[in-house]
Design a protein around this motif. Sequence first.
Motif, mmCIF file in Angstrom:
data_model
loop_
_atom_site.group_PDB
_atom_site.id
_atom_site.type_symbol
_atom_site.label_atom_id
_atom_site.label_comp_id
_atom_site.label_asym_id
_atom_site.label_seq_id
_atom_site.Cartn_x
_atom_site.Cartn_y
_atom_site.Cartn_z
ATOM 1 N N LEU A 1 0.862 -1.163 0.000
ATOM 2 C CA LEU A 1 0.000 0.000 0.000
ATOM 3 C C LEU A 1 0.907 1.223 0.000
ATOM 4 O O LEU A 1 1.884 1.274 0.739
ATOM 5 N N ALA A 2 0.618 2.188 -0.858
ATOM 6 C CA ALA A 2 1.472 3.368 -0.994
ATOM 7 C C ALA A 2 0.616 4.617 -1.105
ATOM 8 O O ALA A 2 -0.561 4.550 -1.441
ATOM 9 N N ARG A 3 1.228 5.757 -0.833
ATOM 10 C CA ARG A 3 0.536 7.032 -0.947
ATOM 11 C C ARG A 3 1.201 7.850 -2.044
ATOM 12 O O ARG A 3 2.420 8.014 -2.061
ATOM 13 N N VAL B 1 2.642 10.867 -4.003
ATOM 14 C CA VAL B 1 3.265 12.102 -3.536
ATOM 15 C C VAL B 1 3.279 13.170 -4.627
ATOM 16 O O VAL B 1 3.119 14.341 -4.346
ATOM 17 N N VAL C 1 5.557 7.522 -5.244
ATOM 18 C CA VAL C 1 4.722 7.065 -4.149
ATOM 19 C C VAL C 1 5.601 6.817 -2.930
ATOM 20 O O VAL C 1 6.785 6.507 -3.051
ATOM 21 N N GLY D 1 -1.739 12.279 -2.417
ATOM 22 C CA GLY D 1 -2.479 11.969 -1.208
ATOM 23 C C GLY D 1 -3.322 10.718 -1.314
ATOM 24 O O GLY D 1 -3.733 10.148 -0.314
ATOM 25 N N ARG D 2 -3.590 10.263 -2.529
ATOM 26 C CA ARG D 2 -4.422 9.063 -2.733
ATOM 27 C C ARG D 2 -3.634 7.802 -2.376
ATOM 28 O O ARG D 2 -2.464 7.671 -2.657
ATOM 29 N N TRP D 3 -4.323 6.857 -1.756
ATOM 30 C CA TRP D 3 -3.737 5.557 -1.428
ATOM 31 C C TRP D 3 -3.914 4.641 -2.618
ATOM 32 O O TRP D 3 -4.996 4.564 -3.206
ATOM 33 N N ALA E 1 -6.721 1.813 3.284
ATOM 34 C CA ALA E 1 -5.982 2.938 3.861
ATOM 35 C C ALA E 1 -5.797 2.734 5.366
ATOM 36 O O ALA E 1 -6.692 2.236 6.047
ATOM 37 N N ALA F 1 -5.108 7.625 8.143
ATOM 38 C CA ALA F 1 -4.865 8.221 6.836
ATOM 39 C C ALA F 1 -5.453 9.616 6.680
ATOM 40 O O ALA F 1 -4.905 10.439 5.983
#
Length: 78
Positions: A12-14, A16, A25, A44-46, A68, A72
Amino acid sequence: MTELWSGAHDSLARVVTWPAPDAYVLVDGLLLRALPTGVDAIPGRWVRLAFDPEQRRLLMTEAEPDDAPPNAGKQGAA
């Protein structure tokens, strides 16, 4: 480097940065480059990462809504 990318498979990544065409990410404090596939790579999206051995790169796909982390939405969460 391929080992690092394949180690991020199914992480799982966010997001950037905006994609151009790739995006960066954040995964466990590490910034990785990934190609959006079927997902709006809005900062900002996961997202969920997948390693494509043919392309030898990370691809980002849509994360499930319940993927998330619990914090989060809180200020200061990474």
